[in-house]
Design an enzyme around this catalytic site. Structure first.
Site, PDB file in Angstrom:
ATOM      1  N   ILE A 601     -11.185 -17.600   0.883  1.00 29.20           N
ATOM      2  CA  ILE A 601     -10.673 -17.250  -0.082  1.00 29.20           C
ATOM      3  C   ILE A 601      -8.973 -16.357  -0.198  1.00 29.20           C
ATOM      4  CG2 ILE A 601     -12.795 -15.183  -0.817  1.00 29.20           C
ATOM      5  CD1 ILE A 601     -11.800 -13.479   0.845  1.00 29.20           C
ATOM      6  N   GLY A 602      -8.537 -17.109   1.280  1.00 28.69           N
ATOM      7  CA  GLY A 602      -7.115 -16.532   1.479  1.00 28.69           C
ATOM      8  C   GLY A 602      -6.475 -16.979   2.606  1.00 28.69           C
ATOM      9  N   VAL A 609      -8.796 -17.329   5.395  1.00 29.70           N
ATOM     10  CA  VAL A 609      -9.752 -15.982   4.993  1.00 29.70           C
ATOM     11  C   VAL A 609     -10.945 -16.721   4.540  1.00 29.70           C
ATOM     12  CG1 VAL A 609     -10.096 -13.515   4.759  1.00 29.70           C
ATOM     13  CG2 VAL A 609      -8.227 -14.942   5.552  1.00 29.70           C
ATOM     14  N   ASP A 720       3.691  -2.575   7.995  1.00 25.10           N
ATOM     15  CA  ASP A 720       3.725  -3.481   7.482  1.00 25.10           C
ATOM     16  C   ASP A 720       2.739  -3.229   5.923  1.00 25.10           C
ATOM     17  OD1 ASP A 720       4.966  -5.570   5.847  1.00 25.10           O
ATOM     18  OD2 ASP A 720       3.485  -6.757   6.960  1.00 25.10           O
TER      19      ASP A 720
HETATM   20  P1  AMP Z   1      -4.748 -11.773   6.027  1.00 31.32           P
HETATM   21  O1  AMP Z   1      -4.180 -12.630   7.061  1.00 31.32           O
HETATM   22  O2  AMP Z   1      -5.500 -10.018   6.232  1.00 31.32           O
HETATM   23  O3  AMP Z   1      -3.481 -10.959   5.066  1.00 31.32           O
HETATM   24  O4  AMP Z   1      -5.743 -11.606   4.466  1.00 31.32           O
HETATM   25  C1  AMP Z   1      -4.813 -13.455   3.789  1.00 31.32           C
HETATM   26  C2  AMP Z   1      -5.870 -12.906   2.378  1.00 31.32           C
HETATM   27  O5  AMP Z   1      -6.855 -13.157   2.206  1.00 31.32           O
HETATM   28  C3  AMP Z   1      -5.655 -11.409   1.575  1.00 31.32           C
HETATM   29  O6  AMP Z   1      -4.520 -11.335   1.041  1.00 31.32           O
HETATM   30  C4  AMP Z   1      -7.111 -10.753   1.309  1.00 31.32           C
HETATM   31  O7  AMP Z   1      -6.242 -12.267  -0.097  1.00 31.32           O
HETATM   32  C5  AMP Z   1      -8.016 -12.091   1.368  1.00 31.32           C
HETATM   33  N1  AMP Z   1      -8.744 -11.239   1.943  1.00 31.32           N
HETATM   34  C6  AMP Z   1      -7.996 -10.777   3.613  1.00 31.32           C
HETATM   35  N2  AMP Z   1      -9.001  -9.416   4.150  1.00 31.32           N
HETATM   36  C7  AMP Z   1     -10.335  -9.366   3.263  1.00 31.32           C
HETATM   37  C8  AMP Z   1     -11.110  -8.672   2.888  1.00 31.32           C
HETATM   38  N3  AMP Z   1     -11.545  -7.496   3.701  1.00 31.32           N
HETATM   39  N4  AMP Z   1     -12.118  -9.152   1.549  1.00 31.32           N
HETATM   40  C9  AMP Z   1     -11.344  -9.752   0.675  1.00 31.32           C
HETATM   41  N5  AMP Z   1     -10.215 -10.568   0.644  1.00 31.32           N
HETATM   42  C10 AMP Z   1      -9.981 -10.377   1.982  1.00 31.32           C
END
Ligand code: AMP
Length: 958
Positions: A601-602, A609, A720
């Site tokens: 999802i990311g 992620v 941030d």
């Molecule tokens: P991060 O490394 O925390 O910036 O996560 C990268 C991307 O993963 C975020 O921009 C979200 O799109 C997705 N993501 C991270 N954590 C979650 C979560 N708990 N639920 C849904 N999407 C998430």
């Protein structure tokens, strides 16, 4: 010889390339033998044969297998040999020969000592130029070419048919075009072609910092020479050619585009930047008009027009001729125009003359230095101001007055005087400089006063906010001295210079026995609009004695008094000697078999992620987000990755992302958190532009503020905070996430952060945090203000496409983001409070939560919409094309306001030109199928902006 092992020996001034190591490896066939010869005292080996007396000789000498470099299809064989004169053999001369033959045979593998004559093809008959007699030795050198080789290697063979020959050396080689740099392109070493490919085409690569439109090419000839280069590389902008390389322009020089040109010196009135400049930006106070080339000089603002003269012509008809001289300094421009302003002053109060007055030919855009003014009232005082403008002054004033209309500089208070006094009242007035301009937003004044001799422990200050520059204060104590101070406030509440503290006394008569210590009440009369009489500052002097125990200004955030200290304080995992201990302490270890990954999802900083399922035995299965650590990580990266879990694991709040646990005991480390169905807030809002009402947006902000209050209560500074780091679930609940960058607030209040290498998200970061890394909850409040703006603007990028540098400059000059479209005034006011320069004056997260709660409880409070200027609040290019010219097509315009999805609606409705667009009313926009209120407004506002822009087009082409 193999191709690479050639040894040079020098013999009697001859250079012989002899493959000595291979000499013994020659496969000697019939009759040839290795003979050691001494020539002029030196010894060397030769392959020799000398059967001159016998008939039908057929003696063969063959080399070992010679490997061929794939590209080398044409090989040269250079032979050095001696042939004896047949005449020197007397009788044998009948059968004696003076030549021998060179043969070759191709093969894909070494066949060892197997030799089949039939497989060899003749290359040439070798004859000496000079034969060797008994007395005289002649060494001959002959080179022959073997063409069209195609297999992995080949053999050479020498056939003797009855000569007396000694072979000294055989050198086998091929030709190459050497690696080279031509026209700033580098070409690799290339093997020259053969008969069937006389010119080999070779592609090159532009040198560092050079570019070319066409792929650079060149040809390598059979003789190993480069010819006919095609397609030039040129140094890119900011670089120039110096000795086959691109070098940065020196400091004070620039180059705007890729070309073969040299860097040019920075033009007049521009900043001489460091090396590598693409353009030279204007020096402070100088500008380029939108029509000026970006490489040209900058010009200054014109000085004031001179010698303004008013001549009354026909007083009875209220007519006046104003004339003046052009400014002394035109700022180096010829496009000077003038505008006139009129103010009517009665006493100290001035106001605009309004629209009644007529100007001939006009009041703005005058190129002549005169104007006639009519319809004046004979008995009134008028003040006329003539301003000179040029192409750049519009541009300069736009930045101040239009792009950031809410932050105009407040005027300064120049003097304060007593107008009237009684025993219980004082009337005061004051002057401001510069005087408020016609049509500008009203200035407000903050008047603070107190009794002079307040010797008690409590001093009462009274603060009045006033709209006029005079006030009458009543119900004062007779015969008492009061101290007054006035400060002008700009429209956004930013304080300007304040007056000196002035003392005025009420008169002694009618001295009544009043209670001196009572709180002083007051009233404003005489036309002064009193907006606000609330602030009573209780200043406990006793406290002063303890002031040495107090801390810096941010203490107002984190009270030093014991009872207010948060019960729980966040612990920086970096304080643990072994960060792994911290993870174990704050996070639950999960067995990987309890986790199922479903879908990416990311992309996080450390790896993908995933969305997935967590099923711990005995517990209900839950949807989770799984952050992974990509393979090949270092121990430091693993610790940094897991530190986020150590931080998150310490929090437990509805608006902070919840940590389910971690996987640390297996190779693939993971962080498992609750799953937020709608992902990151910025993207979510962009995808749902215009779909939420203000109270829903404010509800989201309330959640984020509550999460941040919790963090600040735990002395945790996020650093941030941005919409991209807020996650949204399916009930639109917002939670703060991303604890990667964050650091704990240190105990020492003066401790500034020196952590180097951390990236600062400039647009979201408070000035003090950028300037000297002063990250506090107050800097988080600034970022929260930016998040508020992002939310109210449905995920718009703060400061649009301004560069980081421009953003920092604007903030330093007290400019702030304008209100987003449809933003409730109260919400915008709160944003402005979050962006106060003085961090101690910013609201605390607790205050923010309270205020947002209050707004949510009374929805009417959200109905007053902040002033919105469509020309600045929609992306800047929306009022004209990206180059400043009007939009050429409806689709170009729609694209610029991010409404391309309605292109077809416009076409189907027959709205195909921008003229037609300008005629559209709100009803028409609805009728063509734009239904969402946010989209409707965006389009309608943009049309408004377009209309407005017809007269001020150049202003917006920033
Ligand atoms: P991060 O490394 O925390 O910036 O996560 C990268 C991307 O993963 C975020 O921009 C979200 O799109 C997705 N993501 C991270 N954590 C979650 C979560 N708990 N639920 C849904 N999407 C998430």
């Amino acid at each position: 010889c193999t191709l690479s092992h050639v040894t040079t020996i020098i013999y009697d001034n001859y250079y012989f390339n002899v493959c000595t190591s291979n000499l013994v490896d020659f496969v000697i066939l019939f009759q040839w033998e290795v003979v050691q010869r001494t020539l002029n005292g030196s010894q060397f080996y030769t392959y020799s044969v000398c059967n001159v007396g016998e008939r039908e000789q057929d003696n063969w000498l063959r080399t070992t297998f010679i490997q061929r470099r794939p590209a080398a299809s044409r090989v040269f064989v250079e032979l050095q040999f001696i042939v004896r004169d047949c005449n020197s053999f007397g009788d044998s001369s009948v059968t004696c020969k003076e030549t021998f033959n060179l043969f070759t045979s191709e093969s894909d593998a070494d066949v060892g000592t197997t030799f089949r004559k039939g497989q060899f093809k003749k290359v040439a008959t070798i004859a000496p130029d000079e034969i060797t007699s008994k007395n005289e030795l002649h060494i001959n050198t002959e080179t022959r070419v073997v063409e069209n080789l195609s297999r992995k290697g080949f053999y050479l063979a020498f056939q003797d048919i009855g000569a007396c020959v000694a072979l000294l050396s055989a050198r086998v080689y091929y030709k190459t075009c050497p690696a080279t740099v031509k026209s700033l392109a580098s070409f690799p070493e290339t093997v020259a072609g053969g008969e069937n490919q006389a010119l080999r085409e070779v592609s090159g690569v532009c040198m560092d910092n050079a570019i070319s439109e066409e792929l650079p090419r060149i040809y390598c000839t059979v003789d190993g020479e480069w010819v006919v280069p095609v397609g030039q590389c040129q140094c890119k902008s900011g670089y120039e050619e110096v000795k086959d390389a691109c070098q940065e322009c020196q400091a004070g020089f620039f180059k705007a585009a890729a070309s073969g040109d040299k860097c040019e010196p920075c033009p007049a009135n521009t900043q001489k930047l460091n090396s590598g400049a693409l353009v030279c930006p204007c020096m402070d106070g100088f500008y380029r008009a939108p029509t000026d080339p970006p490489t040209g000089p900058c010009s200054g603002l014109p000085s004031a027009p001179r010698d303004l003269v008013a001549t009354t012509t026909q007083l009875s008809t209220g007519k006046l001729l104003l004339s003046w001289q052009p400014p002394e300094d035109t700022g180096g421009r010829s496009d000077i125009t003038y505008s006139i302003e009129c103010q009517r002053c009665e006493g100290v109060v001035c106001q605009s003359c309004g629209e009644k007055i007529r100007y001939e030919p006009a009041s703005t855009g005058l190129t002549d230095t005169k104007v006639s003014v009519s319809e004046l009232d004979a008995h009134l005082n008028y003040t006329f101001t003539v301003e000179a403008h040029s192409g750049v002054s519009l541009f300069a004033s736009q930045i101040r007055n239009i792009l950031y209309p809410l932050s105009s500089d407040p005027p300064k208070i120049t003097s304060m005087r007593l107008v009237e006094r009684t025993s219980t009242s004082l009337s005061l007035s004051w002057d401001v400089f510069p005087r408020p301009r016609v049509q500008s937003r009203p200035i407000r004044y903050e008047l603070t006063y107190r009794k002079k001799d307040d010797n008690l422990d409590v001093t009462t200050y009274i603060v009045l906010i006033l709209e006029k520059n005079f006030v009458q204060i009543s119900k004062l104590a007779p015969g008492t001295a009061y101290l007054f101070r006035v400060q002008a406030l700009s429209s956004d509440g930013t304080p300007g210079g304040s007056s000196m503290e002035e003392q005025f006394e009420t008169s002694l008569e009618e001295r009544l026995t009043q209670n001196n210590t009572a709180v002083i009440s007051c009233a404003a009369v005489g036309g002064a609009a009193m907006l606000f009489i609330v602030v009573m500052v209780l200043f406990l002097r006793r406290r002063k004695r303890n002031s040495h125990t107090r801390q810096g200004p941010e203490d107002t955030y984190f009270s030093s008094s014991e009872q207010l200290k948060p019960l729980k304080t966040y612990v920086d995992p970096h304080t643990y000697e072994d960060p792994n201990t911290a993870v174990l302490k704050f996070a639950t270890e999960i067995h990987p078999s309890h986790i199922t990954k479903q879908k990416v999802i990311g992309a996080g900083e450390f790896g993908e992620v995933y969305r997935g399922i967590l099923k711990v035995p005995g517990r209900k299965e839950v949807a989770v987000a799984i952050k992974t650590l990509k393979p090949g990580y270092s121990e430091k990266q693993r610790q940094d990755f897991l530190s986020e879990a150590s931080i998150m694991g310490q929090f437990s709040h509805q608006n902070i992302i919840r940590l389910e646990g971690v996987v640390t005991k297996f190779k693939h480390a993971m962080i498992v958190t609750e799953y937020m169905e709608n992902g990151a807030l910025d993207r979510y809002l962009r995808d749902h532009d215009g779909e939420f009402a203000s109270f829903q947006l404010v509800g989201m902000l309330r959640g984020i503020a509550a999460g941040m209050k919790y963090l600040s209560d735990m002395s945790y500074v996020h650093r941030d905070l941005a919409a991209r780091n807020i996650l949204v679930n399916n009930t639109l609940e917002c939670k703060v996430s991303d604890f990667g960058l964050s650091r704990v607030l240190e105990d020492d209040p003066e401790g500034t952060y020196t952590t180097s290498g951390g990236k600062i998200p400039i647009r979201w970061t408070a000035p003090e945090a950028i300037a000297y890394r002063k990250f506090t909850s107050a800097s988080d409040v600034w970022s929260f203000g930016i998040v508020m703006w992002e939310v109210m603007a449905f995920g718009e990028r703060p400061y649009w496409d301004m560069s980081n540098h421009e953003v920092m400059k604007a903030i330093n000059e007290a400019f702030r983001l304008p209100a987003p479209m449809d933003c409730p005034s109260a919400v915008y006011q709160l944003m402005l409070q979050c962006w106060l320069q003085d961090r101690s004056k910013r609201p605390r997260f607790g205050d923010i939560v309270n205020l947002l709660d209050k707004l949510l409880r009374s929805p009417d409070s959200l109905k007053t919409i902040a002033d919105f200027d469509p020309r600045v609040s929609i992306r800047l290019p929306s009022t004209s094309g990206s180059d400043g010219s009007p939009f050429r097509s409806v689709s170009e315009w729609l694209e610029s306001i991010k409404m391309s999805q309605y292109s077809e609606n416009f076409t189907c409705a027959g709205v195909v030109t921008m003229d037609q667009v300008l005629q559209m009313k709100n009803e028409d926009i609805k009728n063509i199928g734009v239904r969402l209120p946010g989209h409707l407004k965006r389009i309608a506002y943009s049309i408004l902006g377009l209309k407005d822009q017809t007269s001020t087009l150049s202003v917006f082409a920033v």
